[in-house]
Design an enzyme around this catalytic site. Structure first.
Site, PDB file in Angstrom:
ATOM      1  N   HIS A   1       0.846  -1.191   0.000  1.00 46.56           N
ATOM      2  CA  HIS A   1       0.000   0.000   0.000  1.00 46.56           C
ATOM      3  C   HIS A   1       0.883   1.243   0.000  1.00 46.56           C
ATOM      4  CE1 HIS A   1      -2.972   2.989   1.081  1.00 46.56           C
ATOM      5  NE2 HIS A   1      -2.318   3.253   2.201  1.00 46.56           N
TER       6      HIS A   1
ATOM      7  N   ASP B   1       8.248  21.900 -25.889  1.00 48.67           N
ATOM      8  CA  ASP B   1       8.316  20.572 -25.295  1.00 48.67           C
ATOM      9  C   ASP B   1       9.355  20.642 -24.181  1.00 48.67           C
ATOM     10  OD1 ASP B   1       8.199  17.826 -24.754  1.00 48.67           O
ATOM     11  OD2 ASP B   1       7.880  17.334 -26.855  1.00 48.67           O
TER      12      ASP B   1
ATOM     13  N   TRP C   1       7.541  -0.130   4.149  1.00 50.89           N
ATOM     14  CA  TRP C   1       8.138   0.553   2.982  1.00 50.89           C
ATOM     15  C   TRP C   1       9.538   0.999   3.263  1.00 50.89           C
ATOM     16  CZ3 TRP C   1       9.484   5.678   1.472  1.00 50.89           C
ATOM     17  CH2 TRP C   1       9.258   6.670   2.443  1.00 50.89           C
TER      18      TRP C   1
ATOM     19  N   SER D   1      14.192   5.896 -13.347  1.00 48.86           N
ATOM     20  CA  SER D   1      13.192   6.642 -14.107  1.00 48.86           C
ATOM     21  C   SER D   1      12.994   8.044 -13.532  1.00 48.86           C
ATOM     22  CB  SER D   1      11.872   5.865 -14.084  1.00 48.86           C
ATOM     23  OG  SER D   1      10.787   6.734 -14.194  1.00 48.86           O
ATOM     24  N   SER D   2      12.869   8.131 -12.210  1.00 49.05           N
ATOM     25  CA  SER D   2      12.663   9.438 -11.581  1.00 49.05           C
ATOM     26  C   SER D   2      13.863  10.337 -11.799  1.00 49.05           C
ATOM     27  CB  SER D   2      12.444   9.289 -10.076  1.00 49.05           C
ATOM     28  OG  SER D   2      11.267   8.594  -9.831  1.00 49.05           O
TER      29      SER D   2
ATOM     30  N   HIS E   1      13.414  11.243   3.790  1.00 50.63           N
ATOM     31  CA  HIS E   1      12.791  12.487   4.198  1.00 50.63           C
ATOM     32  C   HIS E   1      12.619  13.476   3.055  1.00 50.63           C
ATOM     33  CE1 HIS E   1      10.685  14.649   7.156  1.00 50.63           C
ATOM     34  NE2 HIS E   1      11.119  15.716   6.517  1.00 50.63           N
TER      35      HIS E   1
ATOM     36  N   GLU F   1      12.125  12.666   0.200  1.00 46.77           N
ATOM     37  CA  GLU F   1      11.042  12.053  -0.571  1.00 46.77           C
ATOM     38  C   GLU F   1       9.670  12.543  -0.092  1.00 46.77           C
ATOM     39  OE1 GLU F   1      10.912  10.184  -3.146  1.00 46.77           O
ATOM     40  OE2 GLU F   1       8.859   9.448  -3.078  1.00 46.77           O
TER      41      GLU F   1
ATOM     42  N   TYR G   1       8.966  15.447   0.948  1.00 44.96           N
ATOM     43  CA  TYR G   1       8.734  16.747   0.328  1.00 44.96           C
ATOM     44  C   TYR G   1       8.503  16.606  -1.171  1.00 44.96           C
ATOM     45  CZ  TYR G   1      10.080  18.349   4.853  1.00 44.96           C
ATOM     46  OH  TYR G   1      10.117  18.531   6.204  1.00 44.96           O
TER      47      TYR G   1
ATOM     48  N   SER H   1      -1.011  26.784  -4.819  1.00 46.23           N
ATOM     49  CA  SER H   1      -0.531  28.148  -5.026  1.00 46.23           C
ATOM     50  C   SER H   1      -0.991  28.698  -6.367  1.00 46.23           C
ATOM     51  CB  SER H   1       0.997  28.199  -4.964  1.00 46.23           C
ATOM     52  OG  SER H   1       1.455  27.667  -3.759  1.00 46.23           O
TER      53      SER H   1
ATOM     54  N   HIS I   1      15.352  12.419  12.485  1.00 54.60           N
ATOM     55  CA  HIS I   1      14.204  12.462  13.402  1.00 54.60           C
ATOM     56  C   HIS I   1      13.327  11.213  13.240  1.00 54.60           C
ATOM     57  CE1 HIS I   1      11.835  14.870  10.175  1.00 54.60           C
ATOM     58  NE2 HIS I   1      11.490  13.629  10.106  1.00 54.60           N
ATOM     59  N   HIS I   2      13.574  10.449  12.189  1.00 53.29           N
ATOM     60  CA  HIS I   2      12.880   9.165  12.079  1.00 53.29           C
ATOM     61  C   HIS I   2      13.524   8.127  12.986  1.00 53.29           C
ATOM     62  CE1 HIS I   2      10.499  10.317   8.508  1.00 53.29           C
ATOM     63  NE2 HIS I   2      11.526  11.093   8.262  1.00 53.29           N
TER      64      HIS I   2
ATOM     65  N   THR J   1       7.041  26.407   6.473  1.00 53.68           N
ATOM     66  CA  THR J   1       5.730  25.815   6.193  1.00 53.68           C
ATOM     67  C   THR J   1       4.620  26.736   6.699  1.00 53.68           C
ATOM     68  OG1 THR J   1       6.804  23.705   6.571  1.00 53.68           O
ATOM     69  CG2 THR J   1       4.429  23.675   6.352  1.00 53.68           C
TER      70      THR J   1
ATOM     71  N   LYS K   1       4.052  29.626   4.394  1.00 48.96           N
ATOM     72  CA  LYS K   1       3.237  29.277   3.235  1.00 48.96           C
ATOM     73  C   LYS K   1       1.762  29.292   3.578  1.00 48.96           C
ATOM     74  CE  LYS K   1       5.945  26.836   0.054  1.00 48.96           C
ATOM     75  NZ  LYS K   1       5.685  26.187  -1.153  1.00 48.96           N
TER      76      LYS K   1
ATOM     77  N   ARG L   1       1.375   0.795  15.154  1.00 47.66           N
ATOM     78  CA  ARG L   1       1.077   0.662  13.735  1.00 47.66           C
ATOM     79  C   ARG L   1       1.572  -0.711  13.256  1.00 47.66           C
ATOM     80  NH1 ARG L   1       5.607   4.582  10.867  1.00 47.66           N
ATOM     81  NH2 ARG L   1       4.515   4.075   8.956  1.00 47.66           N
TER      82      ARG L   1
END
Lengths: 601, 360, 121, 198
Positions: free
Chosen positions: A76, A105, A140, A170-171, A254, A256, A258, A269, A303-304, A329, A332, A451
């Protein structure tokens, strides 16, 4: 603006529809393919989530076995992150980068096609694990040493390594392409500080990926070697260190996060000023905040890992940097709200989603800052409080933003409006559903529900809220159904959307809906970050396209497809038989060779 | 109503509405503490209390930010919705002073959070004062092993899934793992810490007066198939009760000559239970066939199983029917369990249960 | 990044370095490498100077190649900015990760940090 | 490589070529790749539970191969010089020279790996071995890709037998990649081989 007349566009041989899509290098077609693929995986991944919620609806549920549940929650997350949200983001990037910056293009159209086909092959490899001996089941972020061959006997984790390396490739290609395009192919007059905010966020996301993907690639290669080639990078018995995996993974993981949320911040925006019918409040501050979120995002990964025995001083340092990210943040959020101030807000479905984004993302943001404190984190980490947090950010944030973008850009992409009535139904059902699903998870978290558990006992005070969350998840399912019906019904109607139905200020609205293959007959002059509004105020009229305009477009090519098949085969070979790797290399080599000699004019 | 007063009513009404919703949410959060089994809102040790104090502060700050932003979103959405004859203020592009203001406000909020966080973390890190109880907690797939040490660090005895500590006494817990990463957490007593293979994490706690009783804990780092089934309990006891428990645990297993128990011992050996589970008998002339293995790290030490309240890593109460179900087919109860289905007959199970029940 | 908008049509201007100059640069690089080798042979005599010395020499070689051979000295400043960003980020993260591991007091295998803050058994 | 650049060739926003920009951004990304590998090596090199450690390094061989790679950078820059000044012969000769030097470097690496393996250092011997092989192995892969890349440039320039409008650019970009591989080795040589004992 006049729609493209006959004779404008490319001269191409008649081809079958399928061949046309397989060989296309048109950023709009590639964007569409990314979108359809991403949404398909979104649906599949959503179904796994429903299965998970069904299992957890009552204590000691027995809908799924432990093994299947663990595969489902892992897949998931993997599918939502890598196969749904990222490609749906890439879909908008592909479609709107050239349109918003006034280019024909992207910088490298064939590389762009290659990114999509490699993404597809990587995603199929990852997804096929379900049918080939079991999907990855270690979460994950796949903490070692649970991922070691000793504890994960099946091939699920090999699929994880190979699939993610290919998806990363690819990314990386896509991000390089986007970064070059935005930096170097802007329309005359479009300086960096006149770039639409969405383009800024795209640029930041591209650089985040470019700089973080290599790190996780190294980690995945080492994991693959550990599992298959007798190294011991992460196995402690022989001198390895599972902590190293966590550092390398979160150094990527991390940023990722963002990567997933910044595109949606870019979308709102765009949407909020358009429907408030006034300029974005504090353009420079929003851009600067977005960029600094990107840069700071590289300095908070540990922090993880507050509970891993990081040490007091590192924990406090990472606590401080993490809280620091709350500042841009916050800027924003306040700037979006101030954009609404003094406006005359048209509440279209797109605006509903955008405003909901602000509110829901705020909740996710607040709970994020709460856990920047190791004291709070050590009581909430790995409980449902964190599950609530990530889903407020990724569903309330990323997905709400993407839906806002879908309703906003649908007329431009298809020439048809989605039904507003049906759209608002899907919004309210989704809004209610997501809050019913995810808000109770905060309560579950503070009452200590861990979890990633497939079952729980009654009597812990978890029963009621789990049932509520399950009901909510079905409501989300209903809202997605309403949306799908909306899409299928409106796509049967004739294309009636005008060029600029929302009176938006950015360049993509200066061309027809849907845009012609060459994007623009004539690119309007750019004098501000809101070119269409400014030009109207200044009385600048974009000249009509000259008669017999011929715009040269890159020819289509099947080399990207061949190269991607080669890359896919290498991946399959790494998972099955090394001989296939050889064939894959041969095909890839042919692809590169054909690519480099094929005429591009 | 004039425009001005309507505006005031709108603002007040929005704040009231959001505050009401927030109050409902607060009630629900508080409700999470009512069932106290795993609640994080019910700190019973000094360490959990100092973390809880930070949480409460952070919670109120977050709540305030939540109310302000939700109310602002609501007010702006209602007040500035499209109305005939009202033109948008297209001249507003930003306001540097305001933007500086709302850059500073989050910084201030962050600073308010940072200081107590640092204080709390520094007070909890490290080891307990001299004379603390030393326990090593070892994570296994999927159960907890507790090894008690004397003040010189010598091993006293091992037990599983149920840890006993004296009330108001500092306890040092050494956290190690036998296989993958697990995490050790009893929300009422201490924040979680990982059991990292190859590392030696430590935590300490000191229960508050009057906290005698049973406290629930669970593994909270995903560790494989039966992660959900890896639970444990901590019993906080008076010094006298604790001493009695320790005395019993140090003693070797009681030898019973009861016929059924003897038959159970034979099954225990015949089915090779003793290759994973250790039972050290007090009888000095134990028969030859009952040679206890020197190390039993694969399964829990069973020498005093009957002194525990639960079996199968605190998943089931220790009673006849649970034992029967467990022995019949362990993987059915705990998927992936290292203890396989031994295909025991009902008769064998009856004998084994008699033997296990004798191990007080 | 704010002034990245500068639009200049500067077509690739070739660097004016001559072959002779390139050869001299090559010679300098070789000499530095030789000095590094000699230094590493006298590690006891050099003591604490050795590591910083080697790192500085290696940095000098790095800068020479990047500036002269890769033409960053002559090319668009954007290239330098982009590459420097990646390089500095990589260096910072490398140092951070290595320091975090050196600090790890719980590592039962490798031993702790010098001046280990937490004593354990 | 790009067609859409065609019409913007004379006018890009940053005044630089798309392809060259792509290569520089890619090299920035590669910094993180080698940074992660080097971090792993630095963390693990002391974790030698058994088998050979850093004392296995043979100075002479590595010094020669380092010198070879440095000289290949010199020949590469001369090839770029040749392309930019229309000296086709110099360009082809120097490209060939670079390719050969790259191959010599790879030969040295294969020899080194074989020697180490025969002395008992394999991927599974210890952490030092695994992280050393994966770090220098990935660098070797980059050299190998570079050799193929430059060979294709050489072949296409021989086939065309002349300097096309875009040849200097292609050689220049190929050179960027090659020099990057060289500077990675400059860092590796110092950190891995010259400062082994700390």
């Amino acid at each position: 603006m006049a729609t493209a007349t006959d004779g404008v566009g490319t001269v191409q041989a008649e081809q079958s529809k399928v061949w046309e899509w397989l060989t296309t290098v048109d950023h709009k077609k590639i964007g569409t393919m990314y979108g359809i693929t991403g949404f398909t995986y979104f649906l599949i991944s959503g179904l796994t989530a429903l299965a998970i919620r069904t299992q957890l609806a009552v204590p000691n549920g027995n809908v799924l076995s432990a093994e299947l549940y663990n595969q489902f929650f892992t897949m998931h997350a993997l599918m939502m992150i890598f196969l749904a949200i990222m490609p749906m983001g890439a879909s908008f990037f592909n479609y709107f980068i050239p349109l918003q910056i006034g280019a024909r293009d992207v910088a490298f159209p064939r590389l762009n096609a290659l990114s999509y086909w490699v993404f597809l092959s990587g995603s199929l490899i990852l997804f096929s694990s379900f049918f080939l001996g079991g999907a990855p089941d270690a979460g994950w972020f796949a903490y070692a040493p649970l991922t070691d061959a000793k504890y994960s006997v099946g091939s699920g984790l090999d699929f994880y390594c190979v699939g993610l390396i290919i998806l990363g490739l690819s990314s990386l290609m896509a991000s390089l392409n986007f970064a070059v395009t935005i930096l170097n192919m802007r329309a005359p007059g479009m300086t960096m500080m006149r770039l639409p905010v969405y383009m800024w966020m795209t640029l930041v996301v591209s650089f985040l990926l470019i700089l973080s993907l290599p790190i996780v690639t190294v980690a995945l290669v080492m994991l693959y070697f550990d599992r298959n080639f007798t190294t011991n990078f992460f196995t402690p018995e022989t001198g390895g260190d599972p902590i190293l995996w966590q550092h390398l993974f979160w150094l990527f993981g991390h940023p990722e996060v963002y990567v997933l949320i910044l595109p949606s911040m870019g979308i709102v925006s765009e949407v909020i000023p358009v429907f408030s019918r006034k300029p974005l409040f504090g353009y420079a501050a929003i851009v600067f905040a977005g960029a600094s979120i990107g840069v700071l995002g590289f300095g908070v990964w540990a922090h993880h890992m507050f509970t891993t025995g990081l040490g007091t001083v590192p924990a406090l340092v990472f606590s401080a940097t993490t809280m620091g990210i709350g500042v841009p943040t916050g800027v924003k959020i306040f700037n979006w709200l101030s954009t609404m101030y003094g406006g005359s807000i048209r509440f279209t479905t797109s605006m509903y989603f955008a405003v909901a984004f602000i509110a829901m993302f705020t909740i996710g943001g607040i709970s994020g800052v709460m856990h920047a404190s190791p004291a709070v984190d050590s009581q909430h980490q790995d409980t449902y409080f964190v599950v609530a947090h990530i889903h407020y950010v990724l569903f309330g944030g990323a997905i709400m933003g993407i839906f806002s973008g879908i309703f906003y850009w649908w007329p431009k992409m298809t020439g048809r409006f989605l039904s507003e009535i049906s759209g608002k139904w899907s919004f309210w059902v989704m809004f209610a559903g997501m809050n019913l699903t995810f808000f109770p998870m905060h309560f579950l978290g503070v009452s200590g529900m861990p979890r990633r558990i497939y079952t729980y006992d009654e009597g812990f005070g978890w029963d009621d809220w789990n049932m509520v969350a399950t009901i909510g998840s079905y409501l989300i399912g209903v809202s997605i159904l309403i949306f799908l019906i909306n899409v299928f019904r409106t796509m049967r109607q004739p294309a009636t959307a005008p060029d600029n139905p929302w009176d938006a200020p950015t360049l993509e609205w200066a061309t027809s809906s849907p845009p012609p293959e060459h994007d623009f007959d004539v690119v309007p002059e750019v004098h501000s970050s809101m070119p269409l509004w400014t030009n109207r105020e200044m009385g600048i009229v974009t000249p009509e396209a000259p008669e017999g305009l011929h715009i040269h477009l890159p020819p289509s090519s099947y080399m990207p497809l061949i190269l991607a098949i080669g890359v896919g085969l290498i991946g399959v070979g790494l998972l099955s038989h090394l001989a296939l790797v050889g064939i894959g290399v041969a095909i890839s080599t042919y692809g590169v060779w054909g690519w480099s000699i094929e005429p591009t004019d | 109503m004039t425009g001005r007063s309507r505006q005031i009513v709108l603002v007040v009404a929005s704040f009231v509405a959001v505050a009401f919703v927030s109050w409902l949410i607060f009630i629900a959060f508080d409700g999470a503490a009512i069932d106290k089994r795993m609640s994080t809102l019910n700190p019973l040790s000094d360490q959990a209390q100092s973390y809880h104090d930070v949480y409460v502060l952070v919670w109120w700050l977050s709540g305030a930010v939540f109310v302000v932003i939700m109310a602002a979103t609501l007010i702006l959405s209602i007040h500035y919705r499209e109305r005939p004859g009202v033109e948008p203020r297209r001249d507003i592009h930003g306001n540097t002073r305001l933007e500086i203001l709302w850059t500073i406000i989050p910084i201030v909020i962050v600073l308010i959070m940072v200081v107590p966080t640092f204080a709390a973390v520094l007070s909890v890190e490290g080891d307990a004062e001299e004379g603390a109880l030393e326990v090593t907690a070892t994570g296994h797939q999927w159960w907890f092993e507790f090894t008690y040490h004397d003040s010189d660090g010598n091993e006293l005895f091992r037990t599983a899934n149920e840890m006993h500590v004296p009330v108001e006494q500092a306890v040092n817990v050494s956290l190690v793992s036998n296989d993958v990463i697990h995490a050790f957490w009893v929300p009422a007593l201490f924040g979680k810490k990982d059991m990292m293979p190859g590392h030696n994490n430590r935590l300490w706690f000191k229960s508050k007066p009057g906290t005698e009783g049973m406290h629930y804990g669970q593994c909270v780092e995903y560790c494989g198939d039966s992660h959900a089934n890896m639970r444990f309990r901590i019993f906080v006891e008076s010094a006298a009760d604790y001493d009695a428990w320790v005395t019993n645990q140090i003693a070797k297993a009681k030898w019973s000559d009861d016929e059924l128990v003897s038959a159970g011992r034979e099954v225990f050996v015949a089915k090779a239970c003793n290759s994973c589970h250790q039972v050290e008998y007090s009888k000095s002339d134990a028969p030859d066939w009952l040679v206890p293995p020197t190390v039993a790290a694969i399964g829990p030490n069973l020498s005093h199983l009957a002194s525990r309240t639960t079996i199968a890593s605190a998943l089931l109460d220790r009673d006849e029917s649970s034992l029967r179900a467990w022995l019949k087919n362990p993987p059915a109860i705990k998927p992936g369990s290292r203890m396989p289905n031994l295909e025991l007959t009902d008769d064998e199970i009856t004998k084994l249960i008699a033997m296990l029940d004798s191990l007080e | 990044m704010a002034d990245m908008n500068a639009v200049h049509d500067a077509h690739d201007e070739h660097p004016t370095t001559t072959i002779r100059e390139y050869l001299i640069i090559g010679l300098v690089l070789s000499v530095i490498t030789a000095v590094e080798l000699v230094m590493s042979l006298y590690e006891d005599e050099l003591g604490v100077v050795l590591i910083p010395g080697l790192l500085i020499f290696s940095a000098i070689k790095f800068v020479i190649v990047v500036a002269m051979f890769m033409h960053l000295k002559f090319d668009s400043i954007r290239f330098t900015q982009i590459f420097a960003f990646g390089f500095v980020l990589a260096t910072c993260l490398l140092i951070a990760v290595v320091v975090l591991f050196a600090y790890d007091a719980t590592d039962a295998i490798g031993g702790g940090f010098i001046g280990d803050p937490i004593e354990h058994h | 490589m790009s067609a859409a650049t065609h019409e913007t060739e004379h006018h890009t926003s940053l005044g630089v070529d798309n392809r060259k920009l792509l290569m520089w951004i890619f090299l920035a990304s590669e910094c993180l790749f080698f940074g992660s590998l080097l971090s792993t090596y630095l963390i693990f090199k002391g974790e030698s539970l058994s088998g050979p450690g850093t004392d296995i390094f043979a100075f002479e061989i590595t010094s020669i191969s380092t010198f070879v790679l440095l000289m290949s950078s010199l020949s590469m820059v001369l090839a770029v010089y040749g392309a930019q000044h229309g000296q086709l012969g110099l360009m082809k000769l120097m490209l060939l020279c670079t390719i050969l030097l790259g191959l010599v470097f790879l030969g040295f690496q294969v020899y080194e790996f074989k020697t180490f393996a025969s002395e008992g250092l394999t991927l599974s011997t210890n952490q030092f071995g695994a992280s050393f092989y994966i770090l220098t192995g990935f660098h070797g892969c980059h050299v190998g890709v570079g050799v193929l890349y430059l060979s294709s440039l050489l072949i296409s320039s021989v086939r065309r037998n002349g300097i096309g409008k875009e040849t200097p650019l292609y050689i220049d970009i190929g050179g960027l990649y090659w020099h990057f591989v060289d500077i990675v080795w400059i860092v590796l040589f110092t950190v891995v081989y010259l400062i082994p004992a700390y």
